[in-house]
Design a protein around this motif. Structure first.
Motif, PDB file in Angstrom:
ATOM      1  N   GLU A 148      55.585  52.516  75.275  1.00  0.00           N
ATOM      2  CA  GLU A 148      56.395  52.264  76.460  1.00  0.00           C
ATOM      3  C   GLU A 148      56.992  53.577  76.972  1.00  0.00           C
ATOM      4  N   PRO A 149      57.117  53.709  78.295  1.00  0.00           N
ATOM      5  CA  PRO A 149      57.652  54.970  78.846  1.00  0.00           C
ATOM      6  C   PRO A 149      59.101  55.186  78.427  1.00  0.00           C
ATOM      7  N   GLY A 150      59.406  56.450  78.156  1.00  0.00           N
ATOM      8  CA  GLY A 150      60.770  56.822  77.823  1.00  0.00           C
ATOM      9  C   GLY A 150      61.195  56.454  76.423  1.00  0.00           C
ATOM     10  N   ARG A 151      60.269  56.009  75.565  1.00  0.00           N
ATOM     11  CA  ARG A 151      60.616  55.598  74.212  1.00  0.00           C
ATOM     12  C   ARG A 151      59.847  56.418  73.185  1.00  0.00           C
ATOM     13  N   MET A 152      60.373  56.427  71.977  1.00  0.00           N
ATOM     14  CA  MET A 152      59.723  57.128  70.870  1.00  0.00           C
ATOM     15  C   MET A 152      58.988  56.090  70.026  1.00  0.00           C
ATOM     16  N   THR A 153      57.645  56.220  69.997  1.00  0.00           N
ATOM     17  CA  THR A 153      56.798  55.253  69.298  1.00  0.00           C
ATOM     18  C   THR A 153      56.108  55.938  68.135  1.00  0.00           C
ATOM     19  N   ALA A 154      56.175  55.338  66.960  1.00  0.00           N
ATOM     20  CA  ALA A 154      55.540  55.888  65.768  1.00  0.00           C
ATOM     21  C   ALA A 154      54.267  55.109  65.454  1.00  0.00           C
ATOM     22  N   ASP A 162      58.212  70.603  77.085  1.00  0.00           N
ATOM     23  CA  ASP A 162      58.817  69.408  77.660  1.00  0.00           C
ATOM     24  C   ASP A 162      57.806  68.591  78.481  1.00  0.00           C
ATOM     25  N   PRO A 163      56.686  68.173  77.875  1.00  0.00           N
ATOM     26  CA  PRO A 163      55.681  67.415  78.633  1.00  0.00           C
ATOM     27  C   PRO A 163      56.137  65.986  78.911  1.00  0.00           C
ATOM     28  N   ASP A 164      55.502  65.328  79.871  1.00  0.00           N
ATOM     29  CA  ASP A 164      55.820  63.923  80.157  1.00  0.00           C
ATOM     30  C   ASP A 164      55.501  63.051  78.947  1.00  0.00           C
ATOM     31  N   VAL A 165      54.363  63.351  78.295  1.00  0.00           N
ATOM     32  CA  VAL A 165      53.964  62.598  77.103  1.00  0.00           C
ATOM     33  C   VAL A 165      53.700  63.605  75.986  1.00  0.00           C
ATOM     34  N   ALA A 199      62.892  66.950  52.490  1.00  0.00           N
ATOM     35  CA  ALA A 199      63.444  65.697  53.008  1.00  0.00           C
ATOM     36  C   ALA A 199      64.686  65.929  53.870  1.00  0.00           C
ATOM     37  N   HIS A 200      65.574  66.838  53.450  1.00  0.00           N
ATOM     38  CA  HIS A 200      66.790  67.081  54.223  1.00  0.00           C
ATOM     39  C   HIS A 200      66.443  67.606  55.617  1.00  0.00           C
ATOM     40  N   THR A 201      65.548  68.586  55.670  1.00  0.00           N
ATOM     41  CA  THR A 201      65.147  69.149  56.966  1.00  0.00           C
ATOM     42  C   THR A 201      64.418  68.106  57.795  1.00  0.00           C
ATOM     43  N   GLU A 202      63.607  67.287  57.125  1.00  0.00           N
ATOM     44  CA  GLU A 202      62.862  66.249  57.849  1.00  0.00           C
ATOM     45  C   GLU A 202      63.808  65.250  58.501  1.00  0.00           C
ATOM     46  N   ALA A 203      64.833  64.854  57.790  1.00  0.00           N
ATOM     47  CA  ALA A 203      65.802  63.920  58.362  1.00  0.00           C
ATOM     48  C   ALA A 203      66.497  64.538  59.571  1.00  0.00           C
ATOM     49  N   GLU A 204      66.856  65.816  59.472  1.00  0.00           N
ATOM     50  CA  GLU A 204      67.519  66.490  60.588  1.00  0.00           C
ATOM     51  C   GLU A 204      66.583  66.602  61.787  1.00  0.00           C
ATOM     52  N   ILE A 205      65.278  66.870  61.513  1.00  0.00           N
ATOM     53  CA  ILE A 205      64.300  66.948  62.607  1.00  0.00           C
ATOM     54  C   ILE A 205      64.202  65.612  63.319  1.00  0.00           C
ATOM     55  N   GLY A 206      64.205  64.513  62.542  1.00  0.00           N
ATOM     56  CA  GLY A 206      64.113  63.189  63.156  1.00  0.00           C
ATOM     57  C   GLY A 206      65.245  62.931  64.128  1.00  0.00           C
ATOM     58  N   VAL A 207      66.472  63.280  63.731  1.00  0.00           N
ATOM     59  CA  VAL A 207      67.635  63.061  64.604  1.00  0.00           C
ATOM     60  C   VAL A 207      67.539  63.936  65.847  1.00  0.00           C
ATOM     61  N   ARG A 208      67.246  65.222  65.663  1.00  0.00           N
ATOM     62  CA  ARG A 208      67.223  66.140  66.814  1.00  0.00           C
ATOM     63  C   ARG A 208      66.024  65.867  67.721  1.00  0.00           C
ATOM     64  N   LEU A 209      64.907  65.453  67.132  1.00  0.00           N
ATOM     65  CA  LEU A 209      63.739  65.128  67.950  1.00  0.00           C
ATOM     66  C   LEU A 209      64.049  63.957  68.873  1.00  0.00           C
ATOM     67  N   ARG A 210      64.691  62.950  68.362  1.00  0.00           N
ATOM     68  CA  ARG A 210      65.059  61.792  69.186  1.00  0.00           C
ATOM     69  C   ARG A 210      65.987  62.205  70.324  1.00  0.00           C
ATOM     70  N   ALA A 223      64.911  62.246  74.492  1.00  0.00           N
ATOM     71  CA  ALA A 223      65.527  61.056  75.072  1.00  0.00           C
ATOM     72  C   ALA A 223      65.050  60.869  76.511  1.00  0.00           C
ATOM     73  N   GLY A 224      64.547  59.667  76.816  1.00  0.00           N
ATOM     74  CA  GLY A 224      64.065  59.364  78.153  1.00  0.00           C
ATOM     75  C   GLY A 224      62.656  59.840  78.424  1.00  0.00           C
ATOM     76  N   ARG A 225      61.976  60.441  77.443  1.00  0.00           N
ATOM     77  CA  ARG A 225      60.604  60.922  77.603  1.00  0.00           C
ATOM     78  C   ARG A 225      59.700  60.159  76.631  1.00  0.00           C
ATOM     79  N   THR A 226      58.455  59.971  77.000  1.00  0.00           N
ATOM     80  CA  THR A 226      57.513  59.242  76.156  1.00  0.00           C
ATOM     81  C   THR A 226      57.059  60.132  75.012  1.00  0.00           C
ATOM     82  N   THR A 227      57.259  59.661  73.790  1.00  0.00           N
ATOM     83  CA  THR A 227      56.915  60.441  72.598  1.00  0.00           C
ATOM     84  C   THR A 227      56.178  59.548  71.616  1.00  0.00           C
ATOM     85  N   VAL A 228      55.057  60.032  71.108  1.00  0.00           N
ATOM     86  CA  VAL A 228      54.281  59.322  70.093  1.00  0.00           C
ATOM     87  C   VAL A 228      54.247  60.205  68.851  1.00  0.00           C
TER      88      VAL A 228
END
Length: 634
Positions: A373-379, A543-546, A558-569, A573-578
């Motif tokens: 969906e547009p503007g959402r983060m899909t895994a 900063d691509p559209d998708v 794991a610590h860095t990965e968790a931080e990446i997850g938060v900052r990536l989101r 925000a508002g952009r389509t991410t897979v």
């Protein structure tokens, strides 16, 4: 006239703008290896033409000098005329000075033509590599591409040099023939016939020489490919203790290449020896016939000395003709490979330029049933990494994994009709790969963005809107600033935001010089996690559209990965991410999660919801947790 460095715009967007002033190597003739070589010579006809004229002047003292010496003996010394002797000696001195000056100028010209002939094709290969991009490795092995760019291009440069030398040698031969004919018609005819006759007698040795050289070049390409693979996988080889095994393989291939070089050298020596032997026999024959003519009273002593000088000098033009023949043979072998490589074209067709991808639309793959969906983060989660990686390739309109590149060389042991059949089979295999790639690249992909099929849109438009970043994404050598922002489009604030979003601040801090700190090619001076985060920062900076990320945190703790997850989101925000991943720390941040089984989406939901409702999903995530714990334990 701008001839060096050669201006090359072939296989680039700039070529569509038309030729530029002074541009050369714009449209190579790829209808065959010989046509390609003639085209190369035409591209620098001014330099080669001037070099030919200077070459004639350089050969002039050697061709006319024996005549002047003969005149000194007959008209000056024997006649006792000191004035005539001095005048003729001054003429001889003038010829020597002319030859010296012409030699210096000729050397400068041939070096220039050599560099043009070498760097022009090298730039063509570079442009073609840039044009093909990821498709290049599907068509030709890396080592063979490097071989065409380096050793084969050097052969082309050597050909331009010997052409001008051979032209000067040919004119010198005609001058000598004219001087001899004016004195003795039989001896003049002997001079005219001798040079081509010597070349014809040595020609049968060229065929086995060519075969040995093809074997040598083939094995050298294989050696280069092996070295490239070893260097690329050196870190992995060290980890599994495979250095010695690959070292032995490289040593064995190097020995085979050396043996091929020795075999080619033996035949090269045979050609050179035959040329010296036949030239020596010609010298003996000419002097013997000239001596008989002197005894018969038909020639003077000075004319005999001139004839001996002609005969000695003729060894060098004959050697030039031999060298030209050998260089031509080697260049044809190299040109065949260059034409094969340069004939490759990207599989993507132009597409409909009127179709426009929407800025904000649903990204869907009909083959797998995946929807973002547009503007959402899909895994995307899959127990088989290849399935999710293939989905990412389709979303970005990249080709599926290759079945293996086809080499530019045929079996080195084949020759004659067998070699021709092998080359025909090779061309058929390459054409089949090309047809398959074109079908994959230009058919209806079933991947749509806002209802528009990506297979019907120009590939440049897809690349502008959809970015796929995976583990194979490369970093080039340069400063941290140029690695992160190669096009120079970012402000300092934007660059810092991208580094922060990728949790890559430590890369900036550990590099001496900060933004101007040097990053080595492929990030060799960085750890695996640092390199991965730098690639992620580069992708976020665009900063691509998708944005499609394939296992963006597989090399971090794991610590860095968790931080990446938060900052990536937050950053997307508002952009389509897979995000293709099985990491719970990233899945927890996703708005939607799709589970792939056998390449099809079988379940959708949130991470927490699927953990409770889907045993298959729990199994995949649990395996990922175990793998992470094992990595952490090591």
């Amino acid at each position: 006239m701008h001839d060096f460095p050669p201006l090359v715009h072939a296989y680039s967007a700039e070529q569509a703008e038309g030729p530029r002033p002074g541009e050369i190597f714009a449209h190579p003739d790829l209808r065959g290896p010989k046509r390609f070589l003639l085209w190369l010579l035409r591209q620098q006809w001014q330099v080669v033409g001037v070099a030919c004229l200077v070459s004639v002047l350089e050969w002039l003292p050697g061709s006319v000098g024996p005549y002047v010496i003969g005149r000194v003996i007959d008209s000056g010394i024997r006649a006792g005329d000191v004035g005539v002797t001095i005048r003729l000696l001054l003429v001889l001195l003038g010829l020597v000075l002319l030859g010296v000056g012409a030699g210096v100028l000729y050397h400068a010209l041939v070096v220039r033509s050599w560099l043009i002939g070498m760097y022009g094709p090298m730039k063509l290969v570079t442009r073609k590599s840039t044009q093909l991009g990821s498709v290049l490795s599907r068509r030709s092995p890396t080592g063979e591409v490097l071989s065409v760019s380096a050793s084969d291009s050097d052969e082309f440069g050597g050909l331009t040099q010997i052409v001008s030398e051979a032209v000067g040698a040919f004119i010198a031969t005609l001058v000598i023939a004219g001087l001899v004919l004016s004195t003795s018609v039989p001896l003049g005819l002997l001079v005219l016939v001798a040079a081509p006759l010597i070349v014809v007698l040595v020609v049968p040795l060229f065929r086995p020489l060519q075969r040995r050289e093809e074997v040598e070049r083939s094995r050298n390409s294989e050696l280069t490919s092996l070295a490239t693979d070893i260097v690329a996988g050196l870190r992995i080889l060290r980890g599994i203790g495979g250095e010695r095994t690959f070292g032995r393989n490289y040593s064995a291939q190097s020995d085979r290449t050396r043996q091929a070089g020795v075999a080619a050298g033996v035949w090269q020596a045979a050609v050179d020896s035959a040329g010296v032997l036949l030239s020596g026999l010609f010298l003996v024959l000419l002097v013997w016939l000239g001596t008989r003519s002197v005894l018969a009273g038909d020639l003077s002593v000075g004319e005999l000395v001139s004839f001996a000088g002609y005969a000695v000098f003729m060894v060098w033009p004959v050697q030039s003709f031999f060298t030209l023949a050998q260089k031509w043979i080697r260049s044809v072998v190299s040109a065949r490979k260059a034409v094969t490589l340069l004939s490759e074209d990207p599989p993507w067709e132009a597409g409909d330029p009127t179709l426009v991808l929407p800025v904000d639309g649903v990204l869907a793959d009909a083959r797998s049933g995946f929807v973002a969906e547009p503007g959402r983060m899909t895994a995307v989660v899959s127990a088989v990494p290849e399935d999710s990686a293939n989905l990412a390739d389709r979303l970005g309109r990249y080709l599926p994994p290759s079945s293996g590149a086809v080499g530019l060389d045929v079996d080195a042991s084949l020759h004659g009709r067998a070699a021709r059949r092998a080359r025909a089979a090779q061309r058929e295999r390459r054409q089949e790969i090309d047809r398959r790639d074109q079908a994959e690249a230009n058919g209806r992909l079933g991947v749509t963005l806002g209802g528009v099929d990506l297979g019907e849109v120009p590939i440049a438009a897809v690349r502008e809107r959809v970015l796929v970043s995976d583990a194979s994404s490369a970093t080039f050598a340069g400063t941290l600033q140029t690695v992160l922002d190669p096009h120079g489009r970012l402000t300092r604030e934007q660059a810092e935001a991208a580094v922060r979003a990728a949790v890559a601040e430590d890369v900036y801090e550990t590099l001496p010089g900060g933004w101007q700190g040097v990053v080595e090619e492929r990030g060799r001076g960085l750890s695996g996690g640092q390199r991965q985060r730098l690639v992620l920062a580069r992708a976020l900076a665009l900063d691509p559209d998708v944005l499609v990320l394939v296992e963006p945190t597989s090399a971090v703790d794991a610590h860095t990965e968790a931080e990446i997850g938060v900052r990536l989101r937050q950053a997307r925000a508002g952009r389509t991410t897979v995000v293709v991943t099985a990491s719970p720390l990233l899945l927890h941040q996703a708005d939607d999660v799709a589970l792939l089984v056998d390449g099809r989406v079988v379940e959708r939901g949130t991470h927490e919801g699927l953990l409770h409702s889907s045993p298959a999903y729990r199994g995949v995530v649990a395996r990922a947790l175990v793998a992470e714990e094992e990595v952490a334990a090591r």
